[in-house]
Design a protein around this motif. Structure first.
Motif, PDB file in Angstrom:
ATOM      1  N   GLU A  88       0.797  -1.153   0.073  1.00 58.83           N
ATOM      2  CA  GLU A  88      -0.065  -0.041   0.143  1.00 58.83           C
ATOM      3  C   GLU A  88       0.933   1.242   0.068  1.00 58.83           C
ATOM      4  OE1 GLU A  88      -3.298   0.012  -0.272  1.00 58.83           O
ATOM      5  OE2 GLU A  88      -3.228  -2.138  -0.476  1.00 58.83           O
ATOM      6  N   LEU A  89       2.296   1.162   0.050  1.00 56.98           N
ATOM      7  CA  LEU A  89       3.248   2.315   0.256  1.00 56.98           C
ATOM      8  C   LEU A  89       3.498   2.734  -0.963  1.00 56.98           C
ATOM      9  CD1 LEU A  89       4.159   3.339   2.906  1.00 56.98           C
ATOM     10  CD2 LEU A  89       6.170   1.810   2.519  1.00 56.98           C
ATOM     11  N   HIS A  90       3.301   4.136  -1.102  1.00 57.09           N
ATOM     12  CA  HIS A  90       3.949   4.841  -2.305  1.00 57.09           C
ATOM     13  C   HIS A  90       4.407   6.176  -1.700  1.00 57.09           C
ATOM     14  CE1 HIS A  90       2.664   8.556  -4.995  1.00 57.09           C
ATOM     15  NE2 HIS A  90       3.369   7.808  -5.694  1.00 57.09           N
ATOM     16  N   ALA A  91       5.666   6.534  -2.070  1.00 56.57           N
ATOM     17  CA  ALA A  91       6.446   7.890  -1.713  1.00 56.57           C
ATOM     18  C   ALA A  91       7.163   8.290  -2.853  1.00 56.57           C
ATOM     19  CB  ALA A  91       7.171   7.562  -0.586  1.00 56.57           C
ATOM     20  N   SER A  92       7.216   9.545  -3.095  1.00 55.78           N
ATOM     21  CA  SER A  92       7.942  10.299  -3.989  1.00 55.78           C
ATOM     22  C   SER A  92       7.967   9.819  -5.405  1.00 55.78           C
ATOM     23  CB  SER A  92       9.339  10.564  -3.404  1.00 55.78           C
ATOM     24  OG  SER A  92       9.415  11.107  -2.060  1.00 55.78           O
ATOM     25  N   GLY A  93       6.903   9.494  -5.741  1.00 53.61           N
ATOM     26  CA  GLY A  93       6.712   8.840  -7.233  1.00 53.61           C
ATOM     27  C   GLY A  93       7.141   7.533  -7.455  1.00 53.61           C
ATOM     28  N   LEU A  94       7.450   6.703  -6.384  1.00 56.08           N
ATOM     29  CA  LEU A  94       7.702   5.216  -6.402  1.00 56.08           C
ATOM     30  C   LEU A  94       6.856   4.427  -5.655  1.00 56.08           C
ATOM     31  CD1 LEU A  94      11.520   5.718  -6.210  1.00 56.08           C
ATOM     32  CD2 LEU A  94      10.411   5.198  -8.395  1.00 56.08           C
ATOM     33  N   TRP A  95       6.752   3.487  -6.216  1.00 57.10           N
ATOM     34  CA  TRP A  95       5.986   2.169  -5.313  1.00 57.10           C
ATOM     35  C   TRP A  95       6.798   1.184  -4.759  1.00 57.10           C
ATOM     36  CZ3 TRP A  95       4.040   5.241  -8.947  1.00 57.10           C
ATOM     37  CH2 TRP A  95       2.719   5.879  -8.881  1.00 57.10           C
ATOM     38  N   ARG A  96       6.712   0.722  -3.703  1.00 55.87           N
ATOM     39  CA  ARG A  96       7.164  -0.475  -3.194  1.00 55.87           C
ATOM     40  C   ARG A  96       6.662  -1.794  -3.395  1.00 55.87           C
ATOM     41  NH1 ARG A  96       7.490  -3.078   1.642  1.00 55.87           N
ATOM     42  NH2 ARG A  96       6.264  -1.613   2.756  1.00 55.87           N
ATOM     43  N   LEU A  97       7.199  -2.892  -4.045  1.00 51.58           N
ATOM     44  CA  LEU A  97       6.726  -4.171  -4.096  1.00 51.58           C
ATOM     45  C   LEU A  97       7.454  -5.198  -3.471  1.00 51.58           C
ATOM     46  CD1 LEU A  97       5.817  -2.447  -6.950  1.00 51.58           C
ATOM     47  CD2 LEU A  97       4.852  -4.638  -7.775  1.00 51.58           C
ATOM     48  N   SER A  98       6.854  -5.933  -3.149  1.00 51.89           N
ATOM     49  CA  SER A  98       7.787  -7.259  -2.335  1.00 51.89           C
ATOM     50  C   SER A  98       7.481  -8.447  -2.865  1.00 51.89           C
ATOM     51  CB  SER A  98       7.801  -6.960  -0.987  1.00 51.89           C
ATOM     52  OG  SER A  98       6.543  -7.346  -0.425  1.00 51.89           O
ATOM     53  N   ARG A  99       8.652  -9.567  -2.458  1.00 53.83           N
ATOM     54  CA  ARG A  99       8.347 -10.970  -3.025  1.00 53.83           C
ATOM     55  C   ARG A  99       9.312 -11.705  -2.089  1.00 53.83           C
ATOM     56  NH1 ARG A  99      11.788 -13.649  -7.493  1.00 53.83           N
ATOM     57  NH2 ARG A  99      14.002 -12.931  -6.783  1.00 53.83           N
ATOM     58  N   PRO A 100       8.827 -12.683  -1.631  1.00 50.92           N
ATOM     59  CA  PRO A 100       9.755 -13.451  -0.847  1.00 50.92           C
ATOM     60  C   PRO A 100      10.758 -14.394  -1.409  1.00 50.92           C
ATOM     61  CG  PRO A 100       7.746 -14.815  -1.343  1.00 50.92           C
ATOM     62  CD  PRO A 100       7.652 -13.335  -1.755  1.00 50.92           C
ATOM     63  N   CYS A 101      11.945 -14.361  -1.172  1.00 53.56           N
ATOM     64  CA  CYS A 101      13.031 -15.065  -1.891  1.00 53.56           C
ATOM     65  C   CYS A 101      14.078 -15.520  -1.146  1.00 53.56           C
ATOM     66  CB  CYS A 101      13.519 -14.389  -3.096  1.00 53.56           C
ATOM     67  SG  CYS A 101      14.460 -12.631  -2.701  1.00 53.56           S
ATOM     68  N   ASP A 102      14.940 -16.405  -1.384  1.00 59.06           N
ATOM     69  CA  ASP A 102      16.207 -16.767  -0.652  1.00 59.06           C
ATOM     70  C   ASP A 102      17.113 -15.799  -0.740  1.00 59.06           C
ATOM     71  OD1 ASP A 102      15.288 -19.303   0.092  1.00 59.06           O
ATOM     72  OD2 ASP A 102      15.891 -20.075  -2.017  1.00 59.06           O
ATOM     73  N   ALA A 103      18.017 -15.569   0.298  1.00 57.29           N
ATOM     74  CA  ALA A 103      19.195 -14.679   0.403  1.00 57.29           C
ATOM     75  C   ALA A 103      20.244 -14.906  -0.581  1.00 57.29           C
ATOM     76  CB  ALA A 103      19.605 -14.487   1.606  1.00 57.29           C
ATOM     77  N   VAL A 104      20.984 -14.158  -1.025  1.00 60.57           N
ATOM     78  CA  VAL A 104      22.226 -14.489  -1.959  1.00 60.57           C
ATOM     79  C   VAL A 104      23.341 -13.693  -1.365  1.00 60.57           C
ATOM     80  CG1 VAL A 104      23.128 -13.883  -4.245  1.00 60.57           C
ATOM     81  CG2 VAL A 104      20.762 -14.602  -4.191  1.00 60.57           C
ATOM     82  N   MET A 105      24.437 -14.402  -1.203  1.00 66.62           N
ATOM     83  CA  MET A 105      25.336 -13.815  -0.637  1.00 66.62           C
ATOM     84  C   MET A 105      26.532 -13.033  -1.656  1.00 66.62           C
ATOM     85  SD  MET A 105      25.091 -14.849   2.481  1.00 66.62           S
ATOM     86  CE  MET A 105      26.594 -14.336   3.064  1.00 66.62           C
ATOM     87  N   PHE A 106      26.942 -11.709  -1.296  1.00 62.86           N
ATOM     88  CA  PHE A 106      27.684 -10.834  -1.881  1.00 62.86           C
ATOM     89  C   PHE A 106      28.815 -10.567  -1.172  1.00 62.86           C
ATOM     90  CE2 PHE A 106      23.206  -9.842  -3.263  1.00 62.86           C
ATOM     91  CZ  PHE A 106      23.311 -10.009  -4.346  1.00 62.86           C
ATOM     92  N   PRO A 107      29.994 -10.203  -1.676  1.00 67.16           N
ATOM     93  CA  PRO A 107      31.134  -9.572  -0.929  1.00 67.16           C
ATOM     94  C   PRO A 107      30.642  -8.345  -0.164  1.00 67.16           C
ATOM     95  CG  PRO A 107      31.673  -9.776  -3.240  1.00 67.16           C
ATOM     96  CD  PRO A 107      30.179 -10.335  -3.299  1.00 67.16           C
ATOM     97  N   ALA A 108      31.365  -8.220   1.133  1.00 66.49           N
ATOM     98  CA  ALA A 108      31.173  -7.156   2.052  1.00 66.49           C
ATOM     99  C   ALA A 108      31.071  -5.776   1.253  1.00 66.49           C
ATOM    100  CB  ALA A 108      32.170  -7.248   3.146  1.00 66.49           C
ATOM    101  N   GLY A 109      30.228  -5.059   1.491  1.00 66.97           N
ATOM    102  CA  GLY A 109      30.425  -3.745   0.951  1.00 66.97           C
ATOM    103  C   GLY A 109      29.600  -3.639  -0.682  1.00 66.97           C
ATOM    104  N   THR A 110      29.122  -4.802  -1.009  1.00 67.82           N
ATOM    105  CA  THR A 110      28.530  -4.774  -2.296  1.00 67.82           C
ATOM    106  C   THR A 110      27.370  -3.375  -2.078  1.00 67.82           C
ATOM    107  OG1 THR A 110      28.822  -6.851  -2.801  1.00 67.82           O
ATOM    108  CG2 THR A 110      26.960  -5.852  -4.036  1.00 67.82           C
TER     109      THR A 110
END
Length: 115
Positions: free
Chosen positions: A80-102
């Protein structure tokens, strides 16, 4: 802007919007909050979008076009969230590992294969 979009629980944020102030503000907010950001160009096909968000473990999407069928087809649900011309959508997913500071994960169009 990050606070108004309630991205504190986001792991990886995709950004699919036209260039402009909302895009820049969201990109800088992600950087300031140490949230990896995945810019998604509108010209990507559904298959390319799916590959990019799955490969990067994107769980949150900011977009200026929340009604596009591609978002629903790759698992995003509107909030239901909209701010400053952008909408937020979400989905469940598994985490992916990245190098620190990505900070940014950029995919090309993948003219000879997946992005």
């Amino acid at each position: 802007m990050l606070r108004s979009l309630q991205l504190d629980t986001a792991r990886v944020v995709a950004l699919a919007a036209d260039n402009g102030q909302p895009w820049l503000a969201a990109d800088l907010a992600c950087l300031g909050a140490s949230k990896p950001c995945v810019p998604l160009p509108h010209f990507f096909t559904q298959t390319q979008m799916q590959w990019a968000v799955d490969s990067a473990g994107v769980d949150t999407l900011l977009t200026d076009q929340p009604e596009l069928p591609v978002w629903h087809s790759i698992g995003f649900k509107p909030t239901e969230l909209h701010a400053s011309g952008l909408w937020r959508l979400s989905r469940p997913c598994d985490a992916v590992m990245f190098p620190a500071g990505t900070a940014k994960i950029t995919f090309t169009s993948g003219s000879t294969g997946n992005p």
